[in-house]
Design a protein around this motif. Structure first.
Motif, PDB file in Angstrom:
ATOM      1  N   ARG A   1      37.221  48.184  40.189  1.00  0.00           N
ATOM      2  CA  ARG A   1      38.216  49.196  39.808  1.00  0.00           C
ATOM      3  C   ARG A   1      39.604  48.583  39.673  1.00  0.00           C
ATOM      4  N   MET A   2      39.904  47.606  40.521  1.00  0.00           N
ATOM      5  CA  MET A   2      41.192  46.914  40.431  1.00  0.00           C
ATOM      6  C   MET A   2      41.275  46.121  39.130  1.00  0.00           C
ATOM      7  N   THR A   3      40.191  45.415  38.814  1.00  0.00           N
ATOM      8  CA  THR A   3      40.154  44.626  37.583  1.00  0.00           C
ATOM      9  C   THR A   3      40.293  45.530  36.368  1.00  0.00           C
ATOM     10  N   ALA A   4      39.577  46.637  36.364  1.00  0.00           N
ATOM     11  CA  ALA A   4      39.662  47.577  35.243  1.00  0.00           C
ATOM     12  C   ALA A   4      41.083  48.128  35.101  1.00  0.00           C
ATOM     13  N   ALA A   5      41.735  48.388  36.216  1.00  0.00           N
ATOM     14  CA  ALA A   5      43.090  48.938  36.175  1.00  0.00           C
ATOM     15  C   ALA A   5      44.088  47.935  35.601  1.00  0.00           C
ATOM     16  N   ILE A   6      43.969  46.670  35.973  1.00  0.00           N
ATOM     17  CA  ILE A   6      44.919  45.693  35.438  1.00  0.00           C
ATOM     18  C   ILE A   6      44.635  45.411  33.964  1.00  0.00           C
ATOM     19  N   LEU A   7      43.379  45.478  33.569  1.00  0.00           N
ATOM     20  CA  LEU A   7      43.046  45.302  32.155  1.00  0.00           C
ATOM     21  C   LEU A   7      43.602  46.444  31.309  1.00  0.00           C
ATOM     22  N   ALA A   8      43.670  47.639  31.889  1.00  0.00           N
ATOM     23  CA  ALA A   8      44.160  48.807  31.165  1.00  0.00           C
ATOM     24  C   ALA A   8      45.682  48.935  31.220  1.00  0.00           C
TER      25      ALA A   8
END
Length: 69
Positions: free
Chosen positions: A40-47
């Motif tokens: 979820r952290m990775t997805a958030a920084i990608l977005a």
């Protein structure tokens, strides 16, 4: 987790690894995110808006983007 905090964390990781040279720091920062960040952290920084990322952190996040679903 707040995107600003994730950007801060990514920049810290990149800064700590920068002494090894830019290419190595980019690869190590990306690997650190893969190894230790929740998906979820990775997805958030990608977005997020990547403008506040350091050049090394931005390159690491950009490196991750095509490799994640």
């Amino acid at each position: 987790m707040d995107a600003d905090h994730l950007i801060y964390m990514a920049n810290q990781i990149a800064r700590n690894l920068a002494a090894g040279g830019e290419a190595a720091a980019v690869a190590a920062t990306a690997q650190h995110i893969i190894d230790f960040w929740d998906p979820r952290m990775t997805a958030a920084i990608l977005a997020s808006d990547r403008a506040a990322l350091s050049p090394i952190a931005r390159a690491a996040v950009d490196l991750l983007a095509p490799n994640l679903p």
